[in-house]
Design a protein around this motif. Sequence first.
Motif, PDB file in Angstrom:
ATOM      1  N   ILE A 118       0.998  -1.144  -0.488  1.00 21.72           N
ATOM      2  CA  ILE A 118      -0.029  -0.281  -0.310  1.00 21.72           C
ATOM      3  C   ILE A 118       0.806   1.136  -0.219  1.00 21.72           C
ATOM      4  N   PRO A 119       0.916   2.035  -0.757  1.00 21.11           N
ATOM      5  CA  PRO A 119       1.253   3.248  -0.678  1.00 21.11           C
ATOM      6  C   PRO A 119       1.773   4.474   0.628  1.00 21.11           C
ATOM      7  N   SER A 120       2.699   4.414   0.798  1.00 14.64           N
ATOM      8  CA  SER A 120       2.924   5.659   2.289  1.00 14.64           C
ATOM      9  C   SER A 120       2.388   6.701   2.185  1.00 14.64           C
ATOM     10  N   ASP A 121       2.194   7.248   3.532  1.00 15.74           N
ATOM     11  CA  ASP A 121       1.109   8.226   4.022  1.00 15.74           C
ATOM     12  C   ASP A 121       2.113   9.700   2.615  1.00 15.74           C
ATOM     13  N   ALA A 122       3.835   9.323   3.133  1.00 18.67           N
ATOM     14  CA  ALA A 122       4.306  10.178   1.948  1.00 18.67           C
ATOM     15  C   ALA A 122       3.272  10.471   0.888  1.00 18.67           C
ATOM     16  N   PHE A 123       3.425   9.793  -0.378  1.00 17.76           N
ATOM     17  CA  PHE A 123       2.271   9.957  -1.102  1.00 17.76           C
ATOM     18  C   PHE A 123       1.130   9.699  -0.448  1.00 17.76           C
ATOM     19  N   GLN A 124       0.211   9.796   0.221  1.00 18.59           N
ATOM     20  CA  GLN A 124      -0.736  10.088  -0.007  1.00 18.59           C
ATOM     21  C   GLN A 124      -1.203  11.302   0.470  1.00 18.59           C
ATOM     22  N   VAL A 125      -0.117  11.504   0.899  1.00 21.66           N
ATOM     23  CA  VAL A 125      -0.131  13.701   1.417  1.00 21.66           C
ATOM     24  C   VAL A 125       0.397  14.675   0.039  1.00 21.66           C
ATOM     25  N   ARG A 126       1.472  13.511  -0.464  1.00 22.51           N
ATOM     26  CA  ARG A 126       1.591  14.762  -1.804  1.00 22.51           C
ATOM     27  C   ARG A 126       0.821  14.399  -2.737  1.00 22.51           C
ATOM     28  N   ALA A 127      -0.718  13.443  -2.662  1.00 24.64           N
ATOM     29  CA  ALA A 127      -1.384  13.159  -3.971  1.00 24.64           C
ATOM     30  C   ALA A 127      -2.249  14.121  -3.797  1.00 24.64           C
ATOM     31  N   MET A 128      -2.977  13.949  -2.248  1.00 24.68           N
ATOM     32  CA  MET A 128      -3.566  14.906  -1.646  1.00 24.68           C
ATOM     33  C   MET A 128      -3.444  17.040  -1.908  1.00 24.68           C
ATOM     34  N   ILE A 129      -1.502  16.976  -2.078  1.00 25.44           N
ATOM     35  CA  ILE A 129      -2.124  17.966  -2.376  1.00 25.44           C
ATOM     36  C   ILE A 129      -1.459  18.397  -3.964  1.00 25.44           C
ATOM     37  N   GLN A 130      -1.365  17.671  -4.418  1.00 28.17           N
ATOM     38  CA  GLN A 130      -2.237  17.124  -5.825  1.00 28.17           C
ATOM     39  C   GLN A 130      -3.381  17.274  -6.602  1.00 28.17           C
ATOM     40  N   ILE A 131      -4.626  17.228  -5.706  1.00 26.75           N
ATOM     41  CA  ILE A 131      -5.814  17.652  -5.916  1.00 26.75           C
ATOM     42  C   ILE A 131      -6.072  19.004  -5.530  1.00 26.75           C
ATOM     43  N   LEU A 132      -5.102  19.807  -4.710  1.00 29.43           N
ATOM     44  CA  LEU A 132      -5.206  20.637  -3.854  1.00 29.43           C
ATOM     45  C   LEU A 132      -5.142  22.063  -4.705  1.00 29.43           C
ATOM     46  N   LYS A 133      -4.055  20.829  -5.170  1.00 24.99           N
ATOM     47  CA  LYS A 133      -3.492  21.911  -6.694  1.00 24.99           C
ATOM     48  C   LYS A 133      -3.974  22.147  -8.140  1.00 24.99           C
ATOM     49  N   HIS A 134      -4.843  20.824  -8.552  1.00 23.53           N
ATOM     50  CA  HIS A 134      -4.802  21.158  -9.412  1.00 23.53           C
ATOM     51  C   HIS A 134      -6.639  21.620  -9.428  1.00 23.53           C
ATOM     52  N   PHE A 135      -7.193  22.017  -8.174  1.00 23.93           N
ATOM     53  CA  PHE A 135      -8.658  23.164  -8.124  1.00 23.93           C
ATOM     54  C   PHE A 135      -8.069  24.230  -7.454  1.00 23.93           C
ATOM     55  N   GLY A 136      -6.846  24.144  -6.680  1.00 26.87           N
ATOM     56  CA  GLY A 136      -6.103  25.958  -6.564  1.00 26.87           C
ATOM     57  C   GLY A 136      -7.028  26.328  -5.300  1.00 26.87           C
ATOM     58  N   TRP A 137      -6.409  24.909  -4.646  1.00 29.52           N
ATOM     59  CA  TRP A 137      -7.687  25.349  -3.197  1.00 29.52           C
ATOM     60  C   TRP A 137      -6.317  25.809  -2.531  1.00 29.52           C
ATOM     61  N   THR A 138      -6.284  26.850  -1.507  1.00 33.11           N
ATOM     62  CA  THR A 138      -4.926  27.104  -1.224  1.00 33.11           C
ATOM     63  C   THR A 138      -5.657  27.462   0.934  1.00 33.11           C
ATOM     64  N   TRP A 139      -6.807  27.099   1.061  1.00 28.95           N
ATOM     65  CA  TRP A 139      -6.969  27.392   2.353  1.00 28.95           C
ATOM     66  C   TRP A 139      -7.736  26.576   2.937  1.00 28.95           C
ATOM     67  N   VAL A 140      -6.747  25.313   3.588  1.00 28.31           N
ATOM     68  CA  VAL A 140      -7.152  24.456   3.913  1.00 28.31           C
ATOM     69  C   VAL A 140      -7.440  23.858   5.534  1.00 28.31           C
TER      70      VAL A 140
END
Length: 1303
Positions: free
Chosen positions: A257-279
Amino acid sequence: MAPRFPHGWQHSLMMTQSALDHRPPLVHGRSPHGCIGLLVAGWMMRHSLLVADQRCHRHLTASNPIDGTEESRTSPQESVAASPLSLSCNLQRKFDLNEMHKPGDVVLGGLFEVHYTSVFPELTFTTEPQQPSCQGFDTLGFRHAMTMAFAIDEINNNSNLLSNVTLGYSLYDNCGALVVGFTGALSLASGREQQFLLQENCLGSPPVLGIVGDHYSTFSIAMANVLGLYKMPIVSYFATCSCLSDRQRFPSFFRTIPSDAFQVRAMIQILKHFGWTWVGLLVSDDDYGHHVAQSFQSDLVQSDGGCLAYLEVLPWDSDASELQRIVHKIKTSTARIVMVFAHEIHMMHLMEEVVRQNVTDKQWIASEALTTATVLQTPRLMPYLGGTLGIAIRRGEIPGLKEFLLQLRPDINDNGNYVNSMVRQFWEYTFQCKFDPEGWMGASGALCTGKEDIERVETEFLDLSNLRPEYNVYKAVYALAYALDDMLQCEPGRGPFSGRSCATLQTLEPWQLVHYLQKVNYTTGFGDEVSFDENGDALPIYDVMNWLWLPDGRTKVQNVGEVKRSAFKGEELTILEENIFWNFELNKPPRSVCSESCPPGTRMARKKGEPVCCFDCILCSDGKISNKTDSMECTSCPEDLWSSPHRDHCVPKKTEFLSYHEPLGICLTVTSLLGTFICAVVLGIFTYHRSTPIVSYFATCSCLSDRQKFPSFFRTIPSDAFQVVRQNVTGLQWMASEAWTAATVLQNPDFMPYLAGTLGIAIRRGEIPGFKEFLLQTHPDLHYNSYGNSIVKQFWEFTFHCRFAPPPAGWLEDGGALCTGQEKLEDVETEFLDISNLRPEYNVYKAVYALAYALDDMLQCEPGRGPFSGHSCGNLERLEPWQLVYYLEKINFTTPFGDQVSFDENGDALTIYDVMNWLWLPDGTTKVQNVGEVKRSAFKGEELTIDEDKIFWNFESKKPPFSVCSESCPPGTRMTRKKGEPVCCFDCIPCSEGKISNETDSMECHSCPEDFWSSPHRDHCVPMKTEFLSYHEPLGFCLTAASLLGTCMCAVALGIFIYYRRTPLVRANNSELSFQLLLSLKLCFLCSLLFIGRPRLWTCQLRHAAFGISFVLCVLCVLVKTMVVLAVFKASKPGGGDSLKWFGVLQQRGTVIVLTSIQAAICTAWIVSASPNPHKNTQYHNDKIVYECAVGSIIGFTVLLGYIGFLAILSFLIAFIARDLPNSFNEAKLITFSMLIFCAVWVAFVPAYVSSPGKYADAVEVFAILASSFGLLVALFGPKCYIILIIPERNTKKAIMGRGTQS
C-alpha cells in the motif's frame, strides 16, 4: 594510561557483585544448599518466549564466581548433566488467540483485524493476569485473512511458482488492540511447539518465514521494531505511516500500500489542481495522524500548495466538548476545504456534531481510510458529505476468490493445535448460532451444524465488487512467494551470499529472504506491476473517488481519476472533472482562499501572526511596479523610467541633467580637470619614491597579505583571516545535561577559559563498599564454556593490549603480545578502578537490590495469608514473573549511602540529581564539585537545594550572569510574542487607552471598570472626569444669569401691567391674557434652570415636561390674543357682531386650558412609558463621563416639540393675516414679529442640538429656550412698557382711538 573501555562493562560487573553479595538479613528460610543465579544471555528469536525449566541442585562453592580456575567452579556441561530436568524448554505461556492454520513446507504468518475491539481485565497482580477478550466481529477483516488463505492455496496449485514446495499459513486476529497484535507477532516468531529438547540442533528455518500484516500503522511499528532486529520480512497491506519507510529502523519492512508520504502528496496535487490554497486539516490521535500532520505541513510549504487554516486532532472517545469546539472551528473558518486523515470511528463521532451544528457549504477531502467507508454514506449524513473527494486503495480483481469463499466450512471437531477458530466465529456470527450449546440453547439460540448454506445469507463477505485491502493482501502473499521462488532457483556457487552460496529450505534465514524480496518484480493478473523501492514501498497508485448523491437518496462512490508514480514519468494526476458531483448550488468546485489574489500594481504583505496565504495587497510605492498577479515584491523601474499611475508598468521619465553649457556645469568641469592634474602630479611623486614602506594600523583585509601585489605593505592589526578562525567566544554561562556534566574529555586547559563555571545535573553519586576489591578479583576465563565470559576476555585484551590464543592472523608478526590471564589490574592505570564517582553503577546497584528485596518479601509470605488468589503465596518452584511484579511495586528500602528506593505508580523511583559546578583551580586543573541537589519526595514534591556560595562563576563580577532574551515588561505594558522566535522573546507594547496592567510581564491588559480610565502610565485606573453643564463653569453661569434676568424682566413687566392695569393700553391688550403670558414666560425662563447641574432622575423627568407645558401655555396665550384681535376687527364691521360671542373670557380660558392639557397628556404618557433618566455617556470622550439625560423615547420628544411647533406656526399664520388691521386694534404686527423670532430659533435648534455632544446639547436647548423667551418678552411687552413708562401721554383712550382715526 590504559585505553578507555566503555562504562557498560563496569555496570554489568556491578550487577554481578550485587547479586552475589551475601547479606544475611535479606533472604530468610533458605536451604543452605539453595542458590540464586542470574543468567544474562542473548537468545535466538525462536527462543524469545521460552524459559529454561532448569533448577539449581548445586551449591556455589567458589568465593569468586567469575574466577578463571577449574577448581573454583563446575562447567555448565556438568551442571546440565547433573540435572535431569534441565534437558527441555517449555513455552512460558500460550496465548489464547483467534487463529487459523495450515501446515506446509514453508509457513507464512498473517495478522488481521477479525475483531475490531478488545475488553481488558483489571490488573491487580494478586491473581494471574487474564488475557483480553475480543468483541465485535469484523466480516471484512475476516475476508482479508481468507484472501491470504486463497492466495496461498492458488500458489500451491500453480506448477510454475514454487514447484515441489507447499506453502502453509498461520493467521492470527489482532482484535483491534496493540497488545493482542503484538502477542500474535511474537507467537508467529517463537512457534507453536509446547516443548523442545535443549540438546537438539536448533539450526533450521524459523516457524514462519515472513509475515503479512499488520492492519494498523501503530501495530506494524511495534512489530517491525522488534522482529526487524532479526530481519524477519514483514509485508503490510494496510499500514501507511511514512515513518515505516525508515530503513535504519525497519530494515525488513515492506508494504503493498502506498505510504502516507505519497498519500499526502497526492492530496496536495488535488488541492493544486482545483486552486484550493486555504485548507483545514483533521487527523486522528495516533501515529498515523501525527505523522500525516507533520508530513502534510512540510510538503504543503515545499510545494507552495497553500496553507492550513487550522489543524485539529480528533479524540478517540466521543468527548462532546472537544468535538463541539472542533466543529465550531470548522463552521466559523473561512476555509471551505476540510481534509480528514482519520479512521471511521473518529468520523462517526465528528459527524454527529456536524449534523447537530448544521455545518454545510464545506468540501470534504477524505484519506484512503475513509473514502470507501460505507458507514458514513447514509441519507442522514449525505447532505453534509455529498460530493466528498478522496483517494482510495487501488481496486483489483481476484479471479476464483468468490468460489473459494463459498467453499468455506467450519471445522467442527477439535483437531489439536489447528482449530480454525476464526472460521467458527465467522460461522456463528453469520448464521447467529453457536457450536458450543452451553448457556445458548436455554436462551432460544440455534445450534450450528456446519452445513448451513452461505449463499442464502445476504452478507458483504461475498460482495467482491470493491476489492481494495484484499488486493493488497493478495499482492503481499505473491511478493513473498516470488521472493522464495527466486531464492530456491539459485544455482550453487553463483549465489548472492558469502562464498557465492545459496540458501536452502533446511538452512533458510529470514534475512536471506529479505534480499530476494527487495528485488521482486512481477505483474498481477489485473495488470499492476509490483516491485519495491529502496525503502520497501511498492510503486504507489491510488484511485480518486467521488461520493455521488443520487436523486433517490442512495450514494454511489464513483471513480473520477487516479494518481500514481511510475519509474519514468514520476507522479501523475488524472481527473475527469466533468464526472465529479459537487454538493453546491452551482454544481461547481468551491473557491477556498484566505486572501484574494493581488492584481498588478500591488504586492503581497503578510498578515502578522497568520499563514503565508493570508495577506494584504499593498499598492507599490512611487518608482516601483509589479506587472504580475500575486507579486511578492514591487520592482524598481529602470534608471530612466518611472512608475505609471496604476503602478503596473514603467514609463519614461522627464529628462534633466547637468549640462556643460550652464554656469554650474562649467565650474564643475574646471574643478574636475584641476583635480585630475593634481592626481597626476601625486602619482609621479609616488612612482619616483615607490620603495617607501606603508604601515597600516586599521586595515584588516586579508587580501593585503599578498606580497606579490603589496610587497611593502605592513600592519599592526590582525587580518580578517585570523579573526574568522579565532572567535574567542567568552562571557557565556554553560548549562550541562547529565550526559556530559561529568565528561572529563572537556575538562582540559584549552576549554576551561570558556567552560569554567559550567552548571549541570548529574546522576546521583553513591558509594558501594567492597566494590573496588571485587573489581580487582576480575580475571578472564581461559577455558571454553557455553556461557563464555567473552566480555571479560575482551576487557582484558583491551586493557593489556594483548590477545588470547589463538591470536588473529598476523598479530604476533606485528609484535603483538599474548594474554596469559595472570596480568594484574593494579599495575595498569585505568579509569576502570576509579570508583570515586559512581553514578550509573550506583543505579545498577539499586536496581539489583530492588529485585532482591521484592523476591525476599515474596519468599517471606506466610501460607494462607498471601496476596494472591485463595490467599496463596508465590514460591521458587512455581514462580511466575507477574507475582514478582506485585512485590516490586511495594518495595521500600534504604541504601547504605542513605538513599531511599521505592517506585511510584509509573514504575519510576524517587528522582534525585546532584547539581554540579566546574571549578577552575589556580593551578589550571579542574574540579567538578557538588553544589546542591534536586529531588522529588513523596510529601514535599520537587525540591531544589543549591549552595550558591560554593558556585564558581567564570565572570569578572564572580556573580551569576543576567540572561534574558527580552527585558521584563513594566506595569503599563503587555508582552507580545516576536514572530518566529521563542516565547521568551517579546516586545513590550503599551496598553491601549482604557486598559492597564499593574504587574510586571503581564500577558494582557485589563479594561478599567465602568467609571474609571487608565492613568497616563497605564499602570492603574483613575476615576473618569465627569462632565455636565454646571453652574460653576462660565457657560453654565452665563446661562443661569440670563435665565434669572429673564425671570426678573417678566416680573417687572408683570408688575408694571398690574400697576397700570386700568389704563387704556393695558385694558385694550386683553389684560388677563397678558398676565397669563407673562406668567408662562416666567416659567419658560425658570425651566431652563432644570437643564443646568448634575442630571438627576427628577430633573430629567421634569425638564422637558416643564419646558413643553410652559411653552405651549405661552404660545397659546399669543394664539388666543391674535384670534381675539382678529375677531374684534370683524365685529367692528357691519354684521360682524356675532363673532365676538365665540371669544368671550370663558372661551379664551377654556381654549388655553384644553390645548395646554393636550401637552400635559403627551408629557405624562412619555414619562410613564419611557421616562427620561440620567445616563453616563462615554462615547464622546474615552477618558470622560458625560452626564446627560437620555430622552427615553425619541417619539415622545418629537411629539412634544412638534405640538409646540404646530401651535407656533398657527399663531404666526393668524398674526400674519391680521398684520394689516387698523393700528387702533392691531397688535398683530408685534405678534407676527415675535412668532417669527420664535420659529427661527427653534428651526435652528434642531440641527444644532443633534450635532452638539454632551453638555453642549443641553446648552443649545437652554439657549433656544432663553432666546425664544426673550424674543416673545421683548417683542410683545417692550413697546407697551415703553409707552406706559416713557410716553404716558399716549396711554389714553383718545390717543389710541386718535391713532386709529388718523390712520
